[in-house]
Design a protein around this motif. Structure first.
Motif, PDB file in Angstrom:
ATOM      1  N   VAL A 332       0.891  -1.573  -0.129  1.00  0.00           N
ATOM      2  CA  VAL A 332       0.434   0.101   0.481  1.00  0.00           C
ATOM      3  C   VAL A 332       1.384   1.237  -0.023  1.00  0.00           C
ATOM      4  CG1 VAL A 332      -1.528   1.407   1.294  1.00  0.00           C
ATOM      5  CG2 VAL A 332      -1.915  -0.715   1.375  1.00  0.00           C
ATOM      6  N   ILE A 336      -1.227   6.223   1.056  1.00  0.00           N
ATOM      7  CA  ILE A 336      -3.267   5.827   0.614  1.00  0.00           C
ATOM      8  C   ILE A 336      -2.963   5.544   1.890  1.00  0.00           C
ATOM      9  CG2 ILE A 336      -4.698   3.741  -0.447  1.00  0.00           C
ATOM     10  CD1 ILE A 336      -3.846   5.739  -1.887  1.00  0.00           C
ATOM     11  N   ALA A 337      -1.974   4.007   2.548  1.00  0.00           N
ATOM     12  CA  ALA A 337      -2.179   3.819   3.557  1.00  0.00           C
ATOM     13  C   ALA A 337      -2.990   4.740   5.390  1.00  0.00           C
ATOM     14  CB  ALA A 337      -0.851   2.731   3.769  1.00  0.00           C
ATOM     15  N   TYR A 340      -6.418   4.979   4.460  1.00  0.00           N
ATOM     16  CA  TYR A 340      -7.168   3.739   4.687  1.00  0.00           C
ATOM     17  C   TYR A 340      -7.072   3.903   5.873  1.00  0.00           C
ATOM     18  CZ  TYR A 340      -7.929  -1.262   6.402  1.00  0.00           C
ATOM     19  OH  TYR A 340      -8.162  -1.918   7.147  1.00  0.00           O
ATOM     20  N   ALA A 344     -11.009   3.572   8.741  1.00  0.00           N
ATOM     21  CA  ALA A 344     -11.548   2.000   8.324  1.00  0.00           C
ATOM     22  C   ALA A 344     -10.404   1.369   9.648  1.00  0.00           C
ATOM     23  CB  ALA A 344     -10.820   1.732   6.956  1.00  0.00           C
ATOM     24  N   THR A 345      -9.448   1.955  10.419  1.00  0.00           N
ATOM     25  CA  THR A 345      -8.832   1.289  11.233  1.00  0.00           C
ATOM     26  C   THR A 345      -8.928   1.810  12.796  1.00  0.00           C
ATOM     27  OG1 THR A 345      -7.134   0.417  10.056  1.00  0.00           O
ATOM     28  CG2 THR A 345      -6.699   0.352  12.504  1.00  0.00           C
ATOM     29  N   ASP A 367      -9.673  -6.387   4.560  1.00  0.00           N
ATOM     30  CA  ASP A 367     -10.035  -5.425   3.466  1.00  0.00           C
ATOM     31  C   ASP A 367      -9.214  -5.656   2.936  1.00  0.00           C
ATOM     32  OD1 ASP A 367     -11.731  -4.476   5.761  1.00  0.00           O
ATOM     33  OD2 ASP A 367     -10.697  -2.940   6.274  1.00  0.00           O
TER      34      ASP A 367
END
Length: 377
Positions: A332, A336-337, A340, A344-345, A367
């Motif tokens: 990733v 983007i990481a 994300y 989402a985390t 995911d």
């Protein structure tokens, strides 16, 4: 101050060399004795291993809780637990022996750890993978303590005296889901609070070079991480610090909430079945990049960590490690990481009471299923 007054259930205890089918299966067994444990400080490269195994070996290790044997609780577990209605034969004999051994290094912390275990061939730069197998309660009772005015609310608790030890019992065996119980108020056995068990080892670490470290603060060596996700089925990865690794475990818990705000959680002894694997440095870099510090993989989550005396810095380090792990494990891109992880985390507080505070993230492995690249454990 002690808070209890609940009727004991009819459990049997796992004394040394008793019970546990794993012992009958011929697995290497490491009991907790004054010779196989360190109390207050963690093993270093100066400590000879108390067991030596090949990578991939599954071992059975007994752990002893510090609660009930500490000096501020009288240093006599038979008397301490007897005041809570526990018969002498239901107090662990290894806890009694360690309590009377005089081995507690009072310049260190409270924890008793079993080890070190040499993993043959381990060298600095490698990773040790500790696969958590069954974590079996050795008693039907445990303690949550508040002391030293060092929890999340040090100006408020403990409210009466230097230490408050709240006694907890497990439900009767054979129930659908065994739970821990404690009284709603002191002496009120008719209205217990009941909460689920989640046994895990609060301390899992590797030996370090130089002087033996204080048992309380965690670090790159692991140690007193107090991450409640380290349950059966989870793998913890630790960077090897000295030849042979010197794995040790301790600070067993029956349950803990993220944060562990009262200084301890439900502390109680476990028999741990662990598989110790070795990942050579080149393979470790290929799989996980240059991630700093311990991290874990559960069946559901990739779990990077961050550690620092400042909680803000600990969370930031956890974020840095999360970005690095996603890049190494799944390719990733860092931007983007970062996006994300924000979307989402969950970033959790592992604990705020161990001098060095901890944060861990819970990255859902599902995911990344569409990538067709599984994260091998």
């Amino acid at each position: 101050m002690a808070l209890s007054h609940l009727a004991p259930p009819t459990w049997s205890v796992l004394q040394p060399l008793s019970g546990a089918e794993a012992l009958d299966a011929g697995l290497p067994y490491l009991p907790a004795t004054p010779a196989t444990t360190s109390w207050g400080r963690l093993p270093s490269d100066a400590d000879a291993p108390v067991m030596s195994v090949e990578p991939g070996t599954t071992v059975v290790v007994d752990t002893v809780s510090h609660e009930g044997i500490l000096e501020d609780q009288g240093g006599d577990p038979v008397a301490f637990f007897g005041r809570h209605g526990i018969a002498a034969h239901d107090v662990l004999s290894d806890a009694i022996t360690i309590a009377s051994s005089g081995t507690h290094d009072l310049t260190g912390g409270p924890h008793v750890v079993t080890g070190p275990i040499e993993v043959r061939g381990a060298q600095p730069g490698d990773l040790i993978a500790v696969h958590m197998g069954p974590l079996t309660p050795r008693t039907h009772y445990g303690i949550v303590s508040s002391r030293h005015h060092r929890g999340l609310l040090p100006g408020t608790f403990p409210a009466e005296g230097p230490v408050t030890s709240v006694f907890c019992l497990l439900d009767e065996p054979g129930t659908d889901q065994v739970r821990a119980t404690l009284p709603l108020r002191p002496g009120d056995a008719e209205r217990p609070i009941r909460f689920p068990l989640q046994p895990f080892l609060g301390t899992v670490g590797v030996a370090t070079p130089g002087e033996r470290r204080h048992s309380v603060p965690p670090g790159p060596h692991g140690g007193n991480l107090d991450i409640r996700l380290l349950v059966t089925g989870t793998t913890l990865y630790l960077p090897v610090q000295v030849p042979g690794a010197g794995v040790y475990v301790g600070d067993p818990h029956f349950a803990q909430g993220n944060g562990e705000i009262a200084l301890t959680a439900l502390e109680a002894p476990l028999r741990a079945t662990l598989t110790l694997d070795l990942i050579p440095a080149d393979q470790a870099r290929a799989r996980f990049g240059s991630v700093a510090g311990p991290f874990a993989v559960t069946p559901e989550f990739l779990v990077p960590t961050g550690l620092d005396e400042d909680l803000d810095v600990a969370v930031a380090r956890c974020g840095e490690n999360a970005v690095a792990l996603l890049g190494a494990a799944f390719g990733v891109h860092p931007e983007i990481a970062y996006a994300y992880l924000s979307a989402a985390t969950d970033f959790e507080i592992s604990q705020v009471v161990d001098l060095v505070k901890g944060s861990h993230a819970m990255i859902r492995l599902s995911d990344f299923a569409a990538l067709g690249r599984e994260l091998a454990r």
